[in-house]
Design a protein around this motif. Structure first.
Motif, PDB file in Angstrom:
ATOM      1  N   UNK A   1       8.472 -23.877  20.971  1.00 41.63           N
ATOM      2  CA  UNK A   1       7.964 -22.864  20.623  1.00 41.63           C
ATOM      3  C   UNK A   1       8.281 -22.175  19.420  1.00 41.63           C
ATOM      4  N   UNK A   2       7.717 -22.593  18.173  1.00 41.24           N
ATOM      5  CA  UNK A   2       8.179 -21.715  17.297  1.00 41.24           C
ATOM      6  C   UNK A   2       7.491 -20.567  16.551  1.00 41.24           C
ATOM      7  N   UNK A   3       7.621 -20.032  15.562  1.00 36.61           N
ATOM      8  CA  UNK A   3       7.375 -17.927  15.184  1.00 36.61           C
ATOM      9  C   UNK A   3       7.960 -18.042  13.769  1.00 36.61           C
ATOM     10  N   UNK A   4       7.071 -17.643  12.995  1.00 35.84           N
ATOM     11  CA  UNK A   4       7.176 -17.588  11.845  1.00 35.84           C
ATOM     12  C   UNK A   4       6.632 -15.795  11.531  1.00 35.84           C
ATOM     13  N   UNK A   5       7.053 -15.693  10.846  1.00 39.13           N
ATOM     14  CA  UNK A   5       6.363 -14.048  10.128  1.00 39.13           C
ATOM     15  C   UNK A   5       6.595 -13.898   8.510  1.00 39.13           C
ATOM     16  N   UNK A   6       5.844 -12.991   8.169  1.00 37.01           N
ATOM     17  CA  UNK A   6       6.007 -12.474   7.013  1.00 37.01           C
ATOM     18  C   UNK A   6       5.666 -11.153   6.851  1.00 37.01           C
ATOM     19  N   UNK A   7       6.066 -10.105   5.519  1.00 35.87           N
ATOM     20  CA  UNK A   7       5.631  -9.376   5.212  1.00 35.87           C
ATOM     21  C   UNK A   7       4.752  -9.027   4.419  1.00 35.87           C
ATOM     22  N   UNK A   8       3.518  -8.363   4.142  1.00 40.33           N
ATOM     23  CA  UNK A   8       2.687  -8.500   2.625  1.00 40.33           C
ATOM     24  C   UNK A   8       2.387  -7.371   2.364  1.00 40.33           C
ATOM     25  N   UNK A   9       1.738  -6.787   0.683  1.00 40.89           N
ATOM     26  CA  UNK A   9       1.401  -5.968   0.226  1.00 40.89           C
ATOM     27  C   UNK A   9       0.786  -6.977  -0.553  1.00 40.89           C
ATOM     28  N   UNK A  10      -0.225  -6.541  -0.608  1.00 41.85           N
ATOM     29  CA  UNK A  10      -1.441  -7.525  -0.812  1.00 41.85           C
ATOM     30  C   UNK A  10      -2.800  -6.574  -1.439  1.00 41.85           C
ATOM     31  N   UNK A  11      -3.545  -6.583  -2.588  1.00 44.89           N
ATOM     32  CA  UNK A  11      -4.649  -5.786  -3.021  1.00 44.89           C
ATOM     33  C   UNK A  11      -5.393  -7.101  -2.303  1.00 44.89           C
ATOM     34  N   UNK A  12      -6.601  -6.179  -1.610  1.00 43.16           N
ATOM     35  CA  UNK A  12      -7.910  -7.667  -0.999  1.00 43.16           C
ATOM     36  C   UNK A  12      -9.622  -6.547  -1.329  1.00 43.16           C
ATOM     37  N   UNK A  13      -9.719  -8.293  -1.641  1.00 50.38           N
ATOM     38  CA  UNK A  13     -11.386  -7.836  -2.577  1.00 50.38           C
ATOM     39  C   UNK A  13     -11.882  -7.672  -1.369  1.00 50.38           C
ATOM     40  N   UNK A  14     -12.895  -6.408  -1.170  1.00 48.43           N
ATOM     41  CA  UNK A  14     -14.030  -6.327  -0.178  1.00 48.43           C
ATOM     42  C   UNK A  14     -15.093  -6.991  -0.519  1.00 48.43           C
ATOM     43  N   UNK A  15     -15.705  -6.847  -1.774  1.00 42.20           N
ATOM     44  CA  UNK A  15     -16.931  -7.720  -1.427  1.00 42.20           C
ATOM     45  C   UNK A  15     -17.973  -6.801  -1.723  1.00 42.20           C
ATOM     46  N   UNK A  16     -19.256  -6.995  -0.899  1.00 40.46           N
ATOM     47  CA  UNK A  16     -20.535  -5.959  -0.365  1.00 40.46           C
ATOM     48  C   UNK A  16     -19.824  -4.907   0.275  1.00 40.46           C
ATOM     49  N   UNK A  17     -18.905  -5.030   0.938  1.00 45.52           N
ATOM     50  CA  UNK A  17     -18.836  -4.013   2.241  1.00 45.52           C
ATOM     51  C   UNK A  17     -18.592  -2.472   1.548  1.00 45.52           C
ATOM     52  N   UNK A  18     -18.573  -2.517   0.164  1.00 49.55           N
ATOM     53  CA  UNK A  18     -18.134  -1.159   0.099  1.00 49.55           C
ATOM     54  C   UNK A  18     -19.220  -0.515  -0.798  1.00 49.55           C
TER      55      UNK A  18
END
Length: 460
Positions: A223-240
């Protein structure tokens, strides 16, 4: 070199069949396992005749010990003496370690060594921070941690040729799609495993915070575990869409998927490896919800969260791909108290004051018109102030519609006052007759004010 064999376990069957010329044919089948003490070589024979000169058929005394229903007995023979003859000169054939020779058939034991056909890459997402929601560009800044769990089916051997726990070792990433286990003392690579190349599908830009971490949680199940912290600008499309501003609600979306090596026969073949949510066995109680959650201290400017994260698997939004991606949703609702408790009560009060001017004496009708126009200019000032806080979009939003309706109603009242003045002065109508016109127009204006109020507070 002389070899001594100290252990043997096996059985043999002997049967006679008639041949076409009347002679009897003796066929032998058996199973044997031998271990060489000196070099540790292993030989296994399943369902095949023992090699002549190495194993001899069982004696009649052994065959007589078969069970009554004819099933051969499986008996161990330890030492140098056995019913098969002396084991002093036994020569075990050389075979590769971990090799099993077995016939291909319905009950082939080697099939148990094959990995399962379907495997899962299990995901966990923990959202730590949500920044300003830009409804104009449909962007939102988000900080989150992605953790992947999977059972590695192709582990590499370490330098000693055996798998197992290696003391004083650490896992480090090599590029984006592999990780190496190294000794702390000399940085010697001990083992290499493949890492699923996770992608943020709707990211405009992103950066990693710190370095990705990887470890093996279980040596037995790999059982392997990989983890990473991200800071991202996300595009939301027509949800806005903000037609109902300031009562607009949105679903902030984060999409994760694996884009590389997903074709047939590649390392992460989508027919064999599918995305799934992490389980309690994977997270081991590290989070309240195994597959992810929203950290309690998260606060979004001008918005409030509605419930926890929602996880669902949707088709990959790239061309005609049949693969799926993980879609994480966070429901948010705008904080509208500034408009609900300040702007709307002020507009309603100005409308009522303008309506009350209709009941004044007709002799002061000119003054009434001036009062209504002054109120209209006040509302224009409010409109200009509020517009600075409104999102600049190419369609009309609800608060703009409310401001427009209030201004149009004031203009209608000014027009009605001037019309009544014309009837009295130019057409000779009595003041008593025009008072009824003012009364009905006042009732109509009050009803319309109530309609504006209901449209704002209940139509979302």
């Amino acid at each position: 070199m002389e070899r001594n064999t100290s252990f043997y376990w096996g059985y043999s069957e002997r049967s006679e069949k008639g041949s076409h010329d009347g002679d009897s044919i003796i066929s032998e089948t058996g199973l044997g396992l031998s271990i060489d003490n000196d070099e540790g070589s292993i030989q296994a024979n399943l369902g095949a005749s023992p090699p002549r000169g190495v194993l001899h058929p069982p004696s009649e005394s052994v065959l007589a010990e078969e069970s009554k229903d004819g099933t051969p007995l499986l008996k161990p023979y330890v030492g140098v003496e056995s019913p098969y003859g002396s084991m002093q000169d036994f020569q075990a054939p050389r075979v590769l370690p971990r090799t099993v020779h077995a016939p291909r058939g319905k009950h082939n034991p080697s099939r148990l060594l094959k990995p399962s056909a379907n495997r899962t890459i299990r995901c966990q997402v923990v959202v730590w921070y949500v920044g300003h929601v830009d409804v104009v560009q449909s962007h939102v800044m988000m900080r989150f941690r992605v953790t992947l769990f999977w059972n590695d089916d192709c582990p590499e051997k370490n330098s000693s040729g055996a798998l197992g726990r290696i003391p004083s070792t650490i896992w480090t990433m090599r590029g984006r799609m592999s990780a190496c286990q190294e000794q702390v003392s000399n940085d010697r690579v001990k083992k290499t495993v493949d890492v699923p190349p996770i992608s943020i599908i709707n990211a405009v830009q992103f950066e990693t915070i710190g370095s990705p971490e990887i470890e093996m949680l279980s040596e037995e199940s790999k059982l392997m575990r990989w983890t990473c912290m991200y800071s991202a600008t996300l595009f939301q499309g027509d949800n806005m869409r903000v037609e109902s501003f300031p009562h607009d609600e949105h679903q902030l979306v984060l999409k994760l998927g694996i884009l590389a090596h997903r074709r047939s026969g590649q390392r992460w073949d989508k027919r064999k490896w599918t995305l799934a949510l992490a389980t309690e066995k994977d997270s081991r109680g590290s989070t309240r919800v195994p597959h992810g959650l929203l950290v309690d201290h998260v606060s979004i400017p001008d918005f409030k969260c509605q419930g926890d994260l929602k996880f669902e698997f949707v088709p990959m939004p790239l061309g005609q791909s049949t693969d799926q991606c993980l879609q994480v949703k966070l429901g948010v609702k705008r904080e509208s108290r500034h408009y609900d408790r300040n702007i709307m009560p002020l507009l309603a009060l100005l409308n009522i004051v303008a309506i009350s001017c209709l009941v004044r004496n007709f002799a002061s009708a000119t003054a009434s018109t001036e009062t209504m126009l002054s109120i209209a200019f006040v509302e224009i000032g409010i409109r200009l102030t509020v517009d600075n806080r409104l999102p600049s979009v190419g369609y009309q939003i609800k608060i703009q519609s409310v401001l427009n309706q209030c201004f149009f109603m004031l203009c209608f009242l000014v027009f009605e006052t001037n019309f009544v003045f014309w009837l009295v002065k130019k057409r000779g109508w009595t003041v008593a007759t025009t008072d009824w016109i003012d009364f009905y127009v006042a009732l109509l204006a009050l009803a319309y004010t109530g309609h504006i109020w209901a449209f704002y507070y209940w139509n979302w």
